[in-house]
Design a protein around this motif. Structure first.
Motif, PDB file in Angstrom:
ATOM      1  N   LEU A   1      55.873   2.831 -41.653  1.00  0.00           N
ATOM      2  CA  LEU A   1      56.587   2.427 -40.809  1.00  0.00           C
ATOM      3  C   LEU A   1      57.121   1.144 -40.891  1.00  0.00           C
ATOM      4  O   LEU A   1      58.288   0.710 -40.562  1.00  0.00           O
ATOM      5  CB  LEU A   1      55.970   2.741 -39.388  1.00  0.00           C
ATOM      6  N   LYS A   2      56.178  -0.053 -41.191  1.00  0.00           N
ATOM      7  CA  LYS A   2      56.690  -1.261 -41.112  1.00  0.00           C
ATOM      8  C   LYS A   2      57.580  -1.514 -42.126  1.00  0.00           C
ATOM      9  O   LYS A   2      58.652  -2.315 -41.766  1.00  0.00           O
ATOM     10  CB  LYS A   2      55.360  -2.221 -41.427  1.00  0.00           C
TER      11      LYS A   2
ATOM     12  N   PHE B   1      60.815   0.383 -41.109  1.00  0.00           N
ATOM     13  CA  PHE B   1      61.679  -0.465 -39.881  1.00  0.00           C
ATOM     14  C   PHE B   1      62.259  -1.817 -40.380  1.00  0.00           C
ATOM     15  O   PHE B   1      63.390  -2.164 -39.962  1.00  0.00           O
ATOM     16  CB  PHE B   1      60.643  -0.479 -38.748  1.00  0.00           C
TER      17      PHE B   1
ATOM     18  N   VAL C   1      63.403   6.110 -40.766  1.00  0.00           N
ATOM     19  CA  VAL C   1      62.622   5.390 -39.640  1.00  0.00           C
ATOM     20  C   VAL C   1      61.956   6.418 -38.751  1.00  0.00           C
ATOM     21  O   VAL C   1      60.725   6.222 -38.458  1.00  0.00           O
ATOM     22  CB  VAL C   1      63.310   4.318 -39.091  1.00  0.00           C
TER      23      VAL C   1
ATOM     24  N   SER D   1      57.881   6.703 -38.425  1.00  0.00           N
ATOM     25  CA  SER D   1      57.090   6.804 -37.253  1.00  0.00           C
ATOM     26  C   SER D   1      56.476   8.034 -36.995  1.00  0.00           C
ATOM     27  O   SER D   1      55.331   7.655 -36.143  1.00  0.00           O
ATOM     28  CB  SER D   1      58.357   6.614 -36.311  1.00  0.00           C
TER      29      SER D   1
ATOM     30  N   THR E   1      60.355   2.337 -31.929  1.00  0.00           N
ATOM     31  CA  THR E   1      61.396   2.593 -33.103  1.00  0.00           C
ATOM     32  C   THR E   1      62.444   3.396 -32.463  1.00  0.00           C
ATOM     33  O   THR E   1      63.636   3.139 -32.513  1.00  0.00           O
ATOM     34  CB  THR E   1      60.556   3.590 -33.970  1.00  0.00           C
ATOM     35  N   GLN E   2      62.164   4.186 -31.459  1.00  0.00           N
ATOM     36  CA  GLN E   2      63.243   5.266 -31.021  1.00  0.00           C
ATOM     37  C   GLN E   2      64.082   4.310 -30.005  1.00  0.00           C
ATOM     38  O   GLN E   2      65.571   4.489 -30.152  1.00  0.00           O
ATOM     39  CB  GLN E   2      62.760   6.306 -30.306  1.00  0.00           C
TER      40      GLN E   2
ATOM     41  N   THR F   1      64.730   0.749 -30.492  1.00  0.00           N
ATOM     42  CA  THR F   1      65.561   0.145 -31.289  1.00  0.00           C
ATOM     43  C   THR F   1      66.748   0.919 -31.830  1.00  0.00           C
ATOM     44  O   THR F   1      67.842   0.357 -31.946  1.00  0.00           O
ATOM     45  CB  THR F   1      64.782  -0.306 -32.356  1.00  0.00           C
TER      46      THR F   1
END
Length: 320
Positions: free
Chosen positions: A35-36, A39, A91, A95, A111-112, A114
Motif C-alpha cells: 500500500l505505501k 499510494f 491502489v 489497500s 486511500t478511498q 484521497t
C-alpha cells in the motif's frame, strides 16, 4: 561484427526494459506492491509528475494549442484516462490486501478519500487541457467589434451647411472622440442638437467639456434625459424648442455585478457642481436628483428658464 553486436545488445536492452515496465505495471494493477509504495509512488508521485508535465507544456498568455488539439486530447486520454484508472485500481487493490493482512480499515478509508479528491483534481486538469485547445481570441479584433457595437448606438451628424451637429442615441464610450472628430471636420459648427435618453455619465461630461471648450450652443428639439442633461449644460447658450423635454433622475449603475469605486451619490455631487458652475440656480440643483432612478422628472419650461438651466425657449429650430 561489432555493429551487429551493438544492435543485438540494444534490442536485448529494449526487451528487458519493456518486460520490466510491463511486470511493474501488472504488479501494481494486481495490488502486489504494498500500500505505501502504491499510494505514495504510483499514485501521488506519478500523478504529481503528470500534472507538472501538463503545466510545463501549457500555452503562454495569448497563445493556444488549437493546432495541436489531437495531441492534447491524446495526452488527456492516456494520462488522465488510462493511467489514472491503472493508478486507482492498483491502489484500491493494495489497500484491500493491506486490510486482509493487518485488519485495520483506516488505511483503506484514507486511500478511498484521497482517490475521491484525486478524481475531481483529474477532472479539473482534463477541463484545463481541453481549454488549452480553444483558439485564443484576437483581443484587438474583439475590442474593435465592441467599439463598433457601441458606435452603432449613437450618431453625430452634420447639417447641410456644417453649422450644426446632431447628436442622437445612447451616450456610449467613444462618443466624445466622435464629437471631437466631427468638430475638427466641421470647424464652423456653432450648435449641438441633443436627442438622447442618456447613458455613460463620464462620456456625458466629456461631451459637456468639449461643448464648453468650443463655445458651442446646445439645443433640444425632442428629449434630452438623464446624463444627456450633463452634456446639454455645457452649452454657452442653451435652447429648448417649445414642447421639448429635459429629464432628470437619480444616478444608477446599470450592471448586475458590483462595480469597484463606483458611487452614484458622489457622481451626482460632481454633476451638481457642474450645473452650479454653469449658472444654474442652487434650488434647482437640489431638486433635480429627487426623482428615483426608475422615474424621470420633466420640469416645465418656465421652471427651466427660472433656474437658468435653459437660456431661451424657441418655437422652431433656427429661431434666435
Amino acid at each position: 561484427m561489432v555493429y551487429v553486436l551493438k544492435v543485438l545488445t540494444n534490442q536485448l536492452s529494449e526487451k528487458i526494459l519493456i518486460h520490466a515496465v510491463r511486470h511493474y505495471a501488472i504488479g501494481h494493477w494486481r495490488g502486489e506492491q504494498g500500500l505505501k509504495w502504491s499510494f505514495w509512488v504510483n499514485l501521488i508521485l506519478i500523478r504529481a509528475l503528470i500534472f507538472a508535465l501538463q503545466d510545463w507544456f501549457a500555452p503562454f498568455e495569448g497563445q493556444d494549442h488549437n493546432d495541436h488539439q489531437v495531441a492534447v486530447l491524446l495526452f488527456v486520454f492516456v494520462f488522465h484516462g488510462v493511467v489514472f484508472v491503472w493508478q486507482a485500481v492498483g491502489v484500491v487493490r493494495a489497500s484491500e490486501e493491506s486490510v486482509r493482512a493487518s485488519g485495520y480499515m483506516a488505511p483503506a478509508w484514507a486511500t478511498q478519500l484521497t482517490l475521491i479528491i484525486m478524481v475531481f483534481w483529474v477532472l479539473a486538469f482534463t477541463l484545463e487541457a481541453w481549454q488549452m485547445t480553444l483558439r485564443d481570441p484576437d483581443r484587438l479584433e474583439a475590442y474593435a467589434a465592441m467599439e463598433a457595437q457601441r458606435a452603432a448606438k449613437y450618431s453625430v451628424e452634420p447639417s447641410a451647411d456644417g453649422k450644426t451637429l446632431t447628436l442622437s442615441g445612447s451616450i456610449e464610450r467613444g462618443i466624445t472622440r466622435k464629437l471631437d472628430a466631427q468638430l475638427a471636420a466641421y470647424p464652423n459648427t456653432s450648435h449641438i442638437v441633443l436627442s438622447s435618453p442618456g447613458g455613460n455619465i463620464y462620456e456625458a461630461r466629456g461631451l459637456s467639456n468639449a461643448i464648453r471648450k468650443n463655445g458651442l450652443n446646445t439645443l433640444v428639439t425632442l428629449e434630452c434625459s438623464s446624463s444627456c442633461t450633463t452634456a446639454f449644460i455645457g452649452g454657452a447658450e442653451r435652447f429648448l424648442v417649445n414642447g421639448a423635454k429635459l429629464g432628470f433622475h437619480q444616478f444608477r449603475i446599470d450592471a448586475v455585478y458590483s462595480v469597484l469605486n463606483a458611487d452614484p451619490l458622489k457622481e451626482q455631487e460632481r454633476d451638481k457642481a457642474l450645473f452650479i458652475k454653469s449658472g444654474v440656480a442652487a434650488w434647482f440643483v437640489e431638486e433635480m436628483f429627487n426623482s428615483p432612478s426608475s422615474e424621470i422628472w420633466y420640469p416645465n419650461s418656465s421652471k427651466l428658464l427660472a433656474a437658468r438651466v435653459v437660456t431661451k425657449v424657441i418655437d422652431r429650430v433656427g429661431e434666435k
